[in-house]
Scaffold this motif. Structure first.
Motif, PDB file in Angstrom:
ATOM      1  N   PRO A  62      99.884  74.475 116.233  1.00 54.54           N
ATOM      2  CA  PRO A  62     100.078  75.756 116.397  1.00 54.54           C
ATOM      3  C   PRO A  62     101.152  76.091 117.250  1.00 54.54           C
ATOM      4  N   TYR A  67     111.753  81.788 108.968  1.00 52.19           N
ATOM      5  CA  TYR A  67     111.076  79.934 108.055  1.00 52.19           C
ATOM      6  C   TYR A  67     110.437  81.296 106.891  1.00 52.19           C
ATOM      7  N   GLN A 106     110.012  69.999 106.608  1.00 56.34           N
ATOM      8  CA  GLN A 106     108.965  70.461 108.388  1.00 56.34           C
ATOM      9  C   GLN A 106     108.661  69.437 108.849  1.00 56.34           C
ATOM     10  N   THR A 107     107.558  68.592 107.793  1.00 54.74           N
ATOM     11  CA  THR A 107     106.111  67.152 108.484  1.00 54.74           C
ATOM     12  C   THR A 107     107.058  66.259 108.586  1.00 54.74           C
ATOM     13  N   VAL A 160     101.881  68.368 103.951  1.00 54.53           N
ATOM     14  CA  VAL A 160     102.388  69.709 103.937  1.00 54.53           C
ATOM     15  C   VAL A 160     101.500  70.897 104.610  1.00 54.53           C
ATOM     16  N   CYS A 205     102.431  71.165 109.939  1.00 52.59           N
ATOM     17  CA  CYS A 205     101.817  71.558 108.689  1.00 52.59           C
ATOM     18  C   CYS A 205     102.133  73.617 108.456  1.00 52.59           C
ATOM     19  N   VAL A 206     102.456  73.812 106.907  1.00 51.70           N
ATOM     20  CA  VAL A 206     102.194  74.870 106.932  1.00 51.70           C
ATOM     21  C   VAL A 206     100.979  75.857 107.947  1.00 51.70           C
ATOM     22  N   ASN A 209      99.869  76.021 110.342  1.00 54.26           N
ATOM     23  CA  ASN A 209     100.211  76.356 111.690  1.00 54.26           C
ATOM     24  C   ASN A 209     101.610  77.620 111.964  1.00 54.26           C
ATOM     25  N   LYS A 210     102.283  77.389 110.765  1.00 56.68           N
ATOM     26  CA  LYS A 210     103.021  78.730 110.814  1.00 56.68           C
ATOM     27  C   LYS A 210     102.273  79.710 110.556  1.00 56.68           C
TER      28      LYS A 210
END
Lengths: 515, 515
Positions: free
Chosen positions: A44, A214, A223-224, B353, B362-363, B365-366
């Motif tokens: 992250p 985003y 994104q992966t 994802v 991956c998501v 992380n956001k």
């Protein structure tokens, strides 16, 4: 050695490697595992957005000898290939292999990069314009690898075309690498040809001129799989996407051929509820679609799906309810782009899903009928769409061989004469699509049916259609135009024509200076 | 040996193999290639539709010792696992490993299959009901592998969880294997957990009760990965999908905790334009979302995305414009299913994802903030969501560890007492999510901030929030309920708790008969 259709091919080609000879359309089952890129980890907070292409080259550490890949959805409007290769040249990188799914006139700067040694190998499905001409003049020391659209996806998925860095022209992207082709000032519609690159390349770079907050939605490439996002001033010119004509031909010969082709489809019995159909852009193909559409309208037929490079004509058929779905690997005009962006029944698919022979089943396998063109066709029904009669490269299979192999009924439409030369030969100069996958040749002077489809010949004749022997058609043409002189070829192989399964169906030899 | 959080773990576990000890949330970068299944070939005309599960077993040739995988999107309404395993039992197949992403009470028949030797290994992310109890009693000779949702996708993609046959419960399918989760009588919404299985299993079977004309649209899982399609009477009961309560709690203690959690988010500074948020179903989580929503409404904030198992509450926030998108790996109620089927801003994603640590990002992380629960939490902030205080398995990480690792702010909400026992321990019985990924514990008696987030503690205190030391909270709880007696455990390992990166964060030992 000779392959199964009698083409003479070395068993080893310098710059290509050992040759697996073509052995029949479905005679070469795979014996491999899928390409397995190194697994990555992303923590992250890591930032993917970089400020310039030059920075991406340094972050990845793009070095001499790598393979860089690109998709061609912007066609002659592409703005990414030239930008990226200019950076490579500036940084003094040499010996690159370029895997660009199709090459257009806009890619003329490749010639200088080849001359200067920045590029030393080319892998593509279609070559046109100045680059095709330069290749034909022997500018590259290694042969170009010409694949089909399905074959390229297959080669990537099977690890035969190994990509170090995929540069994906992205009409819309977010800062974490989600991509689609339907938003932004340079929307191109489907991103079908880029999916395999994104899935299997070691490094993936999204190049965009339209960066959104985003998360981007919808997402075509995730994104992966995307490591870096670069914003540039422009990724291309949408006007360059439009392919050839998008209007039905007005040429009476073309209309006659198209009407006959439509009659062949109707007589075949395939034109019923659930009919599926592929045809390209270009006046004769569209004219066939025009007549097929009239038949569907009249009979109240709702087709299953229209496939292929998609035009506004197909979009209109979808919107009028003549097809339930469009399955779209590539858009050919602004209507196709509008439709895929807004109509849930207009489905984006990857080249793999469209046409790869090596998976659990691609879409061309479900095709009823396809209309294809030909530069040359021979009395064994082998088709050439790679070289002109002068031996110069002017195209490539694209989806030609894929659709021919998949469809229940494959029709080649052609004027008996092309540039004042007979279109039917004893042997085509470059075999692209094997005759076993061609069912019917429709010309303005009659229909030739492949002898292996004697069932179909009988049905068409019974329907009163002008079925003639392909040798007769050839004689008619030769009576008008004479028998063309074979051109003289050197030994130098300038292109290897790979069939969709990875076997070699033919090679292109450089022509000698003609007398 | 001891792993980095001090849990004692053998370096080799029979039935599991060599142990890679947990070393920190992001301390174990991958050193592998992606799983590479054998490449297939499919010829036009091949038929994928088979008439029964039994026929599929014979066509694939499912044999003793194979790994069969399943997804859990129908949750307690699943009708596919039991049907498939009944066939396995009938055919006398033994020694299967079942990779089922979560186990619910409906899966009680697994117990008999374990007793009879049909099943000898289990791999899952969450275990509840009779199967969890039977496992806790030592019914299996090999330890269950407990993963996270992201970790399961990672294990499949990296080839550590190798699947022979994936059975995919398909709410809608066509005869060529295209699948989605949003149509048909048993629509379940997102099929997120099934994507990795479809992509990497050696054989893939779609099991459906709703077969539509080709081509299905939209497509979640593609025909190119699906080998067989089987129509059965029913794949499940949509009523069983609903998870726990979908209403905001009315319990005043729960409301107090939720309000405090919302205040923590606000004070953290994350609650601004573009805010992203994950919370599960269940009264306290939804109550937090309720208060966060009021804050967003009041401040005119439009969030970026809501993530996770999706409820109608989040759908309402999407529809009111409080979030730009929902990113959905799993639907928890009928509103989630309706929304994903109709709203293009409601995006289906795979578990990869959603939460795999091993890809380009991956998501989770956001994520800005996530609200999580806990069965136990210790003074190092390690969280247990696997075992109850009695040592019986009653859950699993699911997405717990994934979201905790990804989010900027991870909040655990918990009543100080749970089943009359203190929720804060010196050391949790089973470490599931490491303390380094937990920022804040919110209880009805105050907020404990992880010492590694002293920045956050200062901000929360300055905002007037009741920040206290976690040891103080523990003492308060122990004053009310006394210090719980540790339960006695045997040496037998009944489950291995794998962290999302594939390291072992803890094991579950079978409890001894308690005095």
């Amino acid at each position: 050695m000779l392959n199964s259709i009698g083409r003479e091919i070395p068993d080893f080609i310098p710059g290509y490697g050992p040759v697996k000879p073509f052995a029949g359309a479905f005679s070469f089952p795979p014996d491999c595992q899928r390409q397995a890129p190194k697994v990555k980890m992303t923590v992250p907070g890591e930032i993917k957005l970089v400020t310039s292409l030059e920075e991406v080259f340094k972050k990845i550490a793009i070095t001499d000898g790598m393979t860089l890949s690109f998709h061609h959805h912007f066609r002659n409007g592409d703005g990414v290939v030239n930008q990226v290769l200019a950076v490579a040249a500036k940084l003094g990188i040499r010996n690159l292999k370029i895997a660009l799914s199709s090459v257009f006139p806009v890619h003329e700067p490749l010639i200088d990069h080849i001359k200067s040694g920045v590029i030393t190998a080319l892998d593509t499905n279609y070559l046109s314009g100045p680059v095709a001409q330069a290749i034909s003049q022997g500018i590259l020391d290694t042969p170009v690898v010409l694949r089909t659209h399905g074959g390229r996806a297959r080669a990537i998925e099977c690890g035969q075309l190994k990509i170090d860095v995929a540069f994906i022209a992205a009409p819309a992207a977010d800062d974490y690498g989600n991509i689609n082709g339907i938003q932004g000032p340079t929307a191109c519609g489907s991103l079908g040809y880029a999916f395999a690159d994104a899935e299997y390349a070691d490094h993936v770079v999204a190049v965009t001129d339209y960066l959104v907050e985003y998360p981007l939605s919808p997402v075509s490439i995730s994104q992966t799989r995307v490591d870096y996002v670069v914003k540039v001033a422009t990724v291309g010119d949408p006007k360059g996407i439009v392919s050839g004509t998008t209007r039905v031909t007005k040429d009476p010969v073309g209309l006659k051929i198209a009407a006959t082709a439509a009659n062949v489809i109707q007589a075949s019995g395939l034109l019923k509820q659930g009919f599926s159909f592929q045809t390209g852009a270009g006046g004769a193909s569209l004219a066939t679609a025009h007549f097929v559409r009239q038949m569907m309208d009249k009979a109240g037929i709702t087709g299953s799906f229209a496939l292929g490079g998609i035009t506004g004509f197909m979009v209109e058929m979808l919107e009028k309810g003549l097809f339930k779905n469009i399955i779209d690997v590539q858009g050919f005009d602004s209507e196709a782009i509008r439709s895929i962006a807004t109509n849930p029944n207009h489905i984006e698919v990857s080249a793999n899903v469209y046409a790869s022979p090596f998976n659990a089943g691609c879409v061309v396998n479900k095709l009823d009928a396809v209309i294809l063109g030909a530069t040359e066709i021979d009395t064994d029904f082998h088709v050439n769409v790679v070289t002109g009669s002068d031996g110069v490269i002017m195209g490539g299979s694209g989806g030609h061989s894929d659709a021919a192999a998949g469809a229940k009924l494959t029709i080649v439409v052609a004027n008996l004469l092309r540039s004042r030369l007979p279109v039917i030969m004893d042997a085509v100069l470059t075999a692209t699509t094997p005759g076993e996958t061609i069912d019917v040749l429709v010309t303005e002077r009659g229909i030739a049916v492949n002898p292996k489809r004697s069932d179909l010949a009988a049905i068409l004749a019974a329907a009163g259609l002008p079925v003639v022997n392909i040798h007769e058609l050839k004689q008619i043409a030769e009576k008008i135009a004479g028998k063309p002189q074979p051109i003289k070829l050197s030994e130098k192989i300038i292109a290897v024509v790979e069939y969709r399964d990875g076997t070699i169906i033919d090679v292109v030899r450089q022509r000698m200076a003609q007398e």
